[in-house]
Design an enzyme around this catalytic site. Structure first.
Site, PDB file in Angstrom:
ATOM      1  N   HIS A 121       4.141  26.929 -20.909  1.00  0.00           N
ATOM      2  CA  HIS A 121       5.056  26.036 -21.607  1.00  0.00           C
ATOM      3  C   HIS A 121       6.496  26.415 -21.266  1.00  0.00           C
ATOM      4  O   HIS A 121       6.829  27.607 -21.272  1.00  0.00           O
ATOM      5  CB  HIS A 121       4.853  26.137 -23.123  1.00  0.00           C
ATOM      6  CG  HIS A 121       5.868  25.342 -23.911  1.00  0.00           C
ATOM      7  ND1 HIS A 121       5.797  23.968 -24.020  1.00  0.00           N
ATOM      8  CD2 HIS A 121       6.981  25.733 -24.588  1.00  0.00           C
ATOM      9  CE1 HIS A 121       6.817  23.549 -24.749  1.00  0.00           C
ATOM     10  NE2 HIS A 121       7.559  24.607 -25.112  1.00  0.00           N
TER      11      HIS A 121
ATOM     12  N   GLY B 232       0.832  -1.193   0.000  1.00  0.00           N
ATOM     13  CA  GLY B 232       0.000   0.000   0.000  1.00  0.00           C
ATOM     14  C   GLY B 232       0.866   1.242   0.000  1.00  0.00           C
ATOM     15  O   GLY B 232       2.073   1.194  -0.254  1.00  0.00           O
ATOM     16  N   VAL B 233       0.269   2.382   0.313  1.00  0.00           N
ATOM     17  CA  VAL B 233       0.990   3.651   0.273  1.00  0.00           C
ATOM     18  C   VAL B 233       2.181   3.643   1.230  1.00  0.00           C
ATOM     19  O   VAL B 233       3.308   4.015   0.860  1.00  0.00           O
ATOM     20  CB  VAL B 233       0.040   4.820   0.595  1.00  0.00           C
ATOM     21  CG1 VAL B 233       0.825   6.115   0.778  1.00  0.00           C
ATOM     22  CG2 VAL B 233      -0.993   4.984  -0.523  1.00  0.00           C
TER      23      VAL B 233
ATOM     24  N   GLY C 136       3.839   1.100   2.572  1.00  0.00           N
ATOM     25  CA  GLY C 136       4.847   0.152   2.148  1.00  0.00           C
ATOM     26  C   GLY C 136       5.682   0.659   0.993  1.00  0.00           C
ATOM     27  O   GLY C 136       6.919   0.531   0.991  1.00  0.00           O
TER      28      GLY C 136
END
Length: 462
Positions: free
Chosen positions: A443, A181-182, A184
């Protein structure tokens, strides 16, 4: 036995609890904030802030070692001093915690109570062995704790959770991370970049929070190049041998692998801290996990004067959500029985990996297949991303077919945390893809990639 009477009792002084206290006071109610542990919030002590400090050190190490492609060479090896890394993490972490503690210290002493609370009935709390609190309303804001399966508990101090990582004085040499998960992924990649040999072992094919199959597959390839990543590993055993742990697992390809680590970092999810509240002594309806059944709109448990907010309700364990829910719960508790729905913001989730992962709005898995079109951009040839050699990423944006409104996005790519905010604002403003494309794009910037994805979605609606 001391007895206190108050309008609102708040159990827990974390992000949700502090917000609930301030909201209740602002609504004109008397309130008392009850905390049994250390003050400082999960975010400041063991969550958002120390993890980002570790990630910042990891990013510095990575960029110092990868300048050659720009013609910038570091002669000799980049040296990472684990003790210095962890000293800064803890020093700055303590600074952030200090700000929270100072705010609590500034509160009136009569509004603070130290001790672990449990219910005697719906309106009566026992705090420690010294105080009873009679409250017209109660806010449960007790937070959550990491889950530690029995296999890993048997490893003693060789099995750690994210809280323990930030107490290390030095970096270990080898770490197995259980859970993709996040937490880990963030800690696994950070430790790998700091020279730790890392294996991240998932169980169900997860790659952070991603649900879009194409984006998830792309992210899996990216992280597999950065560290040993097994998103579908089946851990058969983890056995302590002295100060080492031997882990035996079946890999994603079906191979039986044995490896040895200094620590096993368990990042297998979190659970609400309600076990010690004696909720069975109340008249609240409890679900199969022992949590109060509550209205997600008002945070009220049935028709009772009890409200549950933040990580304790097990829904959205994010600081900004906890703060919002705390404010709503505190206000509703103060005004009970006159309660109002929580004003929810646009959903946003971020993993601070590199490339970053982000999700905004509806998840791909929750969208009806024929209700939306997908706009896509690869960041591999996106101008500014390539200039910076950060050109790894894939973004999918989802646009509703009938209304042409932007409804969600999932992606991995550069500057994901910043682009996520732009999309969350657009979602909350209910913008169509056409209105978003009329917005300015400078840009060269990474956001031009977002414009490409939006244009792709618009072309599929014609």
């Amino acid at each position: 036995m001391n007895t206190i009477h108050t309008d609102v009792a708040i159990i827990g002084a974390g992000s949700a609890g502090l917000s609930a206290y301030r909201a209740a006071k602002a609504a004109g109610a008397s309130a008392i904030l009850i905390e049994g542990g250390a003050h400082g919030t999960t975010c400041a002590r063991v969550g958002c802030m120390p993890s980002k400090l570790l990630i910042a050190a990891a990013d510095a190490a990575y960029h110092a070692a990868h300048g050659a492609a720009f013609g910038v060479h570091v002669d000799g090896a980049v040296r990472i001093d684990g003790r210095e890394v962890m000293a800064r993490v803890k020093r700055e972490r303590d600074r952030f915690v200090g700000f929270v503690v100072a705010g609590v210290d500034a509160m009136p002493d009569a509004d603070k109570l130290t001790g672990y609370a449990r219910f005697i009935d719906d309106n009566l709390l026992q705090v420690g062995d010294h105080t009873r609190v009679h409250a017209k309303s109660v806010v449960i804001a007790t937070g959550s704790s990491p889950v530690m399966p029995a296999m890993y508990r048997a490893l003693g101090d060789r099995a750690v959770i994210n809280d323990d990582v930030f107490a290390w004085d030095d970096l270990p040499k080898r770490v197995a991370v259980i859970g993709a998960g996040v937490i880990g992924l963030e800690l696994g990649q950070a430790l790998a970049r700091l020279g730790v040999r890392v294996s991240v072992l998932g169980a169900r094919g997860r790659v952070g929070p991603l649900t879009d199959p194409d984006v998830r597959a792309y992210a899996q390839r990216v992280f597999s190049e950065a560290f040993h990543f097994e998103p579908r590993a089946q851990v058969e055993s983890a056995v302590r041998e002295g100060d080492e742990v031997r882990v035996r697992y079946v890999s994603s390809e079906g191979k039986l692998i044995e490896d040895t680590f200094d620590y096993v970092l368990v990042a297998a999810g979190r659970k609400p801290n309600v076990g010690g509240l004696a909720l069975h002594d109340t008249s609240l309806e409890l679900d199969d996990d022992g949590l109060p059944v509550y209205d997600a709109l008002t945070l009220q448990a049935g028709t009772h004067p009890v409200f549950i907010a933040g990580d304790a309700n097990g829904v959205l364990p994010l600081l900004h959500e906890a703060a919002d829910e705390g404010r709503a719960a505190g206000t509703n508790a103060a005004r009970y029985p006159h309660v109002e729905p929580v004003e929810r913001r646009a959903p946003i989730a971020i993993a601070f990996t590199d490339p970053g992962i982000a999700m905004v709005g509806a998840r791909h898995v929750d969208l009806a297949a024929d209700s939306f079109v997908t706009g896509e951009v690869s960041f591999e040839d996106q101008g500014r991303s390539r200039v910076m050699l950060r050109n790894r990423g894939l973004m999918h944006v989802y646009v509703h077919r009938g209304s042409r409104r932007f409804v969600g996005a999932e992606w991995i790519g550069p500057d994901a945390e910043h682009i996520a905010h732009l999309l969350a604002w657009g979602l909350q403003m209910k913008l169509t893809v056409d209105e978003m494309l009329r917005m300015p794009f400078y840009h060269p910037v990474v956001e031009e990639g977002l414009r490409t994805a939006l244009r792709d979605a618009a072309s599929k609606l014609m």
